[in-house]
Design a protein around this motif. Structure first.
Motif, PDB file in Angstrom:
ATOM      1  N   ARG A  82       0.800  -1.362  -0.058  1.00 18.20           N
ATOM      2  CA  ARG A  82       0.043   0.015  -0.026  1.00 18.20           C
ATOM      3  C   ARG A  82       0.810   1.215  -0.060  1.00 18.20           C
ATOM      4  O   ARG A  82       0.452   2.285  -0.378  1.00 18.20           O
ATOM      5  CB  ARG A  82      -0.958  -0.047   1.246  1.00 18.20           C
ATOM      6  CG  ARG A  82      -1.824  -1.047   1.173  1.00 18.20           C
ATOM      7  CD  ARG A  82      -2.880  -1.106   2.439  1.00 18.20           C
ATOM      8  NE  ARG A  82      -3.892  -2.108   2.340  1.00 18.20           N
ATOM      9  CZ  ARG A  82      -4.773  -2.282   1.518  1.00 18.20           C
ATOM     10  NH1 ARG A  82      -5.320  -1.264   0.862  1.00 18.20           N
ATOM     11  NH2 ARG A  82      -5.563  -3.351   1.747  1.00 18.20           N
ATOM     12  N   LYS A  83       2.217   1.368   0.531  1.00 16.17           N
ATOM     13  CA  LYS A  83       2.874   2.413   0.542  1.00 16.17           C
ATOM     14  C   LYS A  83       3.450   2.757  -0.714  1.00 16.17           C
ATOM     15  O   LYS A  83       3.859   3.866  -0.996  1.00 16.17           O
ATOM     16  CB  LYS A  83       4.145   2.261   1.508  1.00 16.17           C
ATOM     17  CG  LYS A  83       4.863   1.099   1.201  1.00 16.17           C
ATOM     18  CD  LYS A  83       6.181   1.099   2.288  1.00 16.17           C
ATOM     19  CE  LYS A  83       7.122  -0.032   1.988  1.00 16.17           C
ATOM     20  NZ  LYS A  83       8.120  -0.191   3.049  1.00 16.17           N
ATOM     21  N   GLU A 133       1.334   2.725  -3.723  1.00 14.67           N
ATOM     22  CA  GLU A 133       0.275   3.004  -4.579  1.00 14.67           C
ATOM     23  C   GLU A 133       0.135   4.609  -4.997  1.00 14.67           C
ATOM     24  O   GLU A 133      -0.349   4.738  -6.048  1.00 14.67           O
ATOM     25  CB  GLU A 133      -1.149   2.978  -3.599  1.00 14.67           C
ATOM     26  CG  GLU A 133      -1.321   1.291  -3.658  1.00 14.67           C
ATOM     27  CD  GLU A 133      -3.009   1.222  -3.281  1.00 14.67           C
ATOM     28  OE1 GLU A 133      -3.662   0.728  -4.022  1.00 14.67           O
ATOM     29  OE2 GLU A 133      -3.462   1.533  -2.164  1.00 14.67           O
ATOM     30  N   HIS A 134       0.255   5.511  -4.178  1.00 12.47           N
ATOM     31  CA  HIS A 134       0.598   6.750  -4.684  1.00 12.47           C
ATOM     32  C   HIS A 134       1.881   7.342  -5.322  1.00 12.47           C
ATOM     33  O   HIS A 134       1.715   8.548  -5.894  1.00 12.47           O
ATOM     34  CB  HIS A 134       0.227   7.894  -3.470  1.00 12.47           C
ATOM     35  CG  HIS A 134       1.764   7.796  -2.667  1.00 12.47           C
ATOM     36  ND1 HIS A 134       1.860   6.627  -1.849  1.00 12.47           N
ATOM     37  CD2 HIS A 134       2.372   8.755  -2.366  1.00 12.47           C
ATOM     38  CE1 HIS A 134       3.013   6.941  -1.227  1.00 12.47           C
ATOM     39  NE2 HIS A 134       3.428   8.276  -1.401  1.00 12.47           N
ATOM     40  N   THR A 158       4.476   6.498  -8.873  1.00 20.39           N
ATOM     41  CA  THR A 158       4.864   5.837 -10.068  1.00 20.39           C
ATOM     42  C   THR A 158       6.051   5.055 -10.157  1.00 20.39           C
ATOM     43  O   THR A 158       6.845   5.360  -9.234  1.00 20.39           O
ATOM     44  CB  THR A 158       4.868   6.901 -11.295  1.00 20.39           C
ATOM     45  OG1 THR A 158       5.963   7.589 -11.019  1.00 20.39           O
ATOM     46  CG2 THR A 158       3.668   7.820 -11.336  1.00 20.39           C
ATOM     47  N   SER A 212       1.796   2.479 -11.678  1.00 23.37           N
ATOM     48  CA  SER A 212       1.833   2.402 -10.245  1.00 23.37           C
ATOM     49  C   SER A 212       3.026   1.567  -9.594  1.00 23.37           C
ATOM     50  O   SER A 212       3.382   0.492 -10.436  1.00 23.37           O
ATOM     51  CB  SER A 212       0.730   1.818  -9.458  1.00 23.37           C
ATOM     52  OG  SER A 212       1.025   1.621  -8.170  1.00 23.37           O
ATOM     53  N   ILE A 252      -1.769   4.891 -10.534  1.00 25.16           N
ATOM     54  CA  ILE A 252      -1.453   5.151  -8.960  1.00 25.16           C
ATOM     55  C   ILE A 252      -2.819   5.225  -8.538  1.00 25.16           C
ATOM     56  O   ILE A 252      -3.900   5.493  -9.034  1.00 25.16           O
ATOM     57  CB  ILE A 252      -0.834   6.625  -8.767  1.00 25.16           C
ATOM     58  CG1 ILE A 252      -1.546   7.819  -9.466  1.00 25.16           C
ATOM     59  CG2 ILE A 252       0.900   6.510  -9.535  1.00 25.16           C
ATOM     60  CD1 ILE A 252      -1.134   9.265  -8.977  1.00 25.16           C
ATOM     61  N   ASN A 253      -2.794   4.578  -7.161  1.00 23.03           N
ATOM     62  CA  ASN A 253      -3.947   4.707  -6.243  1.00 23.03           C
ATOM     63  C   ASN A 253      -4.962   3.818  -6.986  1.00 23.03           C
ATOM     64  O   ASN A 253      -6.390   4.039  -7.074  1.00 23.03           O
ATOM     65  CB  ASN A 253      -4.555   6.013  -6.083  1.00 23.03           C
ATOM     66  CG  ASN A 253      -3.590   6.954  -5.184  1.00 23.03           C
ATOM     67  OD1 ASN A 253      -3.174   6.418  -4.552  1.00 23.03           O
ATOM     68  ND2 ASN A 253      -3.403   8.402  -5.764  1.00 23.03           N
ATOM     69  N   ASP A 284      -8.044   2.409  -5.154  1.00 25.22           N
ATOM     70  CA  ASP A 284      -9.281   3.028  -4.867  1.00 25.22           C
ATOM     71  C   ASP A 284     -10.546   2.781  -6.151  1.00 25.22           C
ATOM     72  O   ASP A 284     -11.350   3.473  -6.304  1.00 25.22           O
ATOM     73  CB  ASP A 284      -8.960   4.531  -4.565  1.00 25.22           C
ATOM     74  CG  ASP A 284      -8.087   4.596  -3.343  1.00 25.22           C
ATOM     75  OD1 ASP A 284      -8.383   3.700  -2.323  1.00 25.22           O
ATOM     76  OD2 ASP A 284      -7.319   5.465  -3.212  1.00 25.22           O
TER      77      ASP A 284
END
Length: 444
Positions: free
Chosen positions: A128-129, A131-132, A134, A168, A394-395, A398
């Motif tokens: 998860r770290k 995900e934001h 590229t 991502s 990215i992300n 969600d």
């Protein structure tokens, strides 16, 4: 309970297997004249060869466990693979830390840096770290600009085309985790799995088990629409071979189609906020197609099983020499070479005929192996799969639509919902079985 399933690939058949095993009726409709989807096979040299190259990693326990259940566990072989990278007009060994240290296109400092962060990334469990971030930004920052330009950018461009700089870092994380999980205990070499009966046989037997457990499996059968009444899925309109279009009633429907196909099969969504958000998620995912050229050769092309092409001028992203891992005698003593691409449907490469594609590839193959001649090619085959590779931006987590759609008793299970892992046969099996459990829980 009666369940209709659109698609006879890994997810659809796995769902049907679990449903019928639990005593429910499942009916599978596959538009193609064969089962298995991207893992389906065709005859070559007296054997069965996958239309798209397939292998398993040691961590792929969902499909291997299922193979044991249906009596094919002994067919699985675990074999060492040879990995290479083509860069700067040369094929480099690229499967071990020693190979990386010998990779002179990068400075020694860069090689050590790549090795250190590769090892570190393999040990990370919290995806998860990333995900934001590229992949481009993370790789440049930690492995260096030179390593990114030489190794990673060509790979990302080849795999994702114009989307290469939006992918991502979670996608790269998944690739590293798979590699480390596929090394045998006490071994530095990667082990890959292959069912010696072929993946096609696995899914044929799975389909037979669905039927023996009371279900039905239809090939060459096109689903025209999902029947929805009062916002509830109640059936499927299907065109079966040699028969009039029929409507089959169901208590629930599972669709395993790409998202853009799913939206064509269902009526307009309810005018609700949740439905609007769901549509945005479905329409927000871009796909690339898979274009595969398979050469049947009279001799080996290289000694590598998997070769990544780190050269932007090459019109393909990878070469997979199947018979450098699998016994060539399964294919009449012939050698099998897959040439892989992921273009958009409006690209020139996608629109080429098999003959045009072969002529496009031949001079580039001769760059990799100067001894290669057109006369080595005994036959060639061309396969295209639309909606093969979702763009993982990215992300991405969600933006994944739920398996439970805004229509009651209608479920979606496709490759866009496989995450943080990349799409794959193992994860499709896992997803199909998971959705089957959802259906049984919801309709209990």
């Amino acid at each position: 309970m009666r369940v209709g399933i659109i698609g006879g690939g890994a997810a659809g058949l796995a769902a049907a297997y679990d449903l019928t095993k639990a005593g429910h009726y499942a009916q599978v409709f596959e538009q193609a004249p064969f089962l298995g989807g991207q893992a389906s096979t065709f005859p070559v040299g007296g054997g069965r060869l996958e239309r798209g190259y397939h292998h398993l990693f040691v961590s792929d326990t969902d499909i291997t466990d299922l193979m044991v259940e249906i009596g094919l566990g002994e067919e699985m072989a675990w074999l060492e693979s040879k990995v290479g990278l083509y860069h700067g007009g040369k094929v480099w060994d690229f499967g071990t830390p020693i190979d990386l240290l010998r990779f002179s296109p990068l400075s020694l400092l860069d090689r050590l840096r790549v090795g250190a962060f590769t090892f570190w990334l393999q040990k990370q469990s919290n995806w998860r770290k990333y995900e934001h971030l590229t992949a481009r930004d993370w790789l440049i920052r930690w492995m260096g600009k030179s390593a990114y330009q030489v190794i990673w950018e060509p790979v990302l461009r080849g795999k994702f085309g114009e989307y290469f700089d939006r992918i991502s870092m979670t996608w790269i994380w998944g690739k590293f985790r798979l590699r480390v999980s596929s090394r045998g205990k006490g071994s530095r070499k990667e082990l890959l799995g292959y069912p010696m009966c072929s993946f096609g046989e696995v899914f044929d037997v799975l389909g037979q088990r669905v039927v023996s457990q009371g279900g039905d499996v239809h090939i060459s059968s096109a689903v025209k629409r999902v029947v929805v009444e009062e916002a509830t899925a109640t059936g499927l309109e299907v065109s079966l071979p040699g028969r009039e279009t029929e409507i089959f009633p169901y208590d629930a429907v599972i669709a395993t189609t790409p998202s853009y196909v799913f939206t064509r099969l269902v009526p307009p969504f309810p005018d609700e906020n949740t439905a609007t958000e769901y549509i945005k998620m479905l329409e927000g995912v871009d796909y690339l197609s898979a274009v595969l050229m398979i050469l049947v050769l009279d001799r080996p092309f290289t000694d590598k099983y998997w070769m990544t092409i780190a050269d932007a001028d090459m019109p393909f992203v990878a070469l997979i020499e199947h018979t450098n891992m699998i016994d060539k005698e399964l294919y009449g003593g012939n050698h099998i070479l897959y040439i892989s691409n992921y273009p958009k449907r409006d690209s020139a490469l996608y629109r080429m005929t098999p003959e045009e594609l072969l002529e496009e590839f031949l001079p580039h193959l001769q760059k990799i192996n100067p001894n290669f001649q057109r006369s080595w090619v005994l036959e060639y085959h061309h396969h295209k799969v639309d909606g093969a590779q979702p763009i993982v931006g990215i992300n991405y987590g969600d933006q994944i639509p739920s398996h439970r759609t805004p229509f009651k008793n209608l479920y979606l299970a496709n490759t866009t919902q496989i995450y943080p892992e990349d799409r794959g046969t193992n994860y499709s099996v896992r997803m199909g079985r998971r959705v089957a459990s959802m259906v049984m829980e919801d309709l209990a």
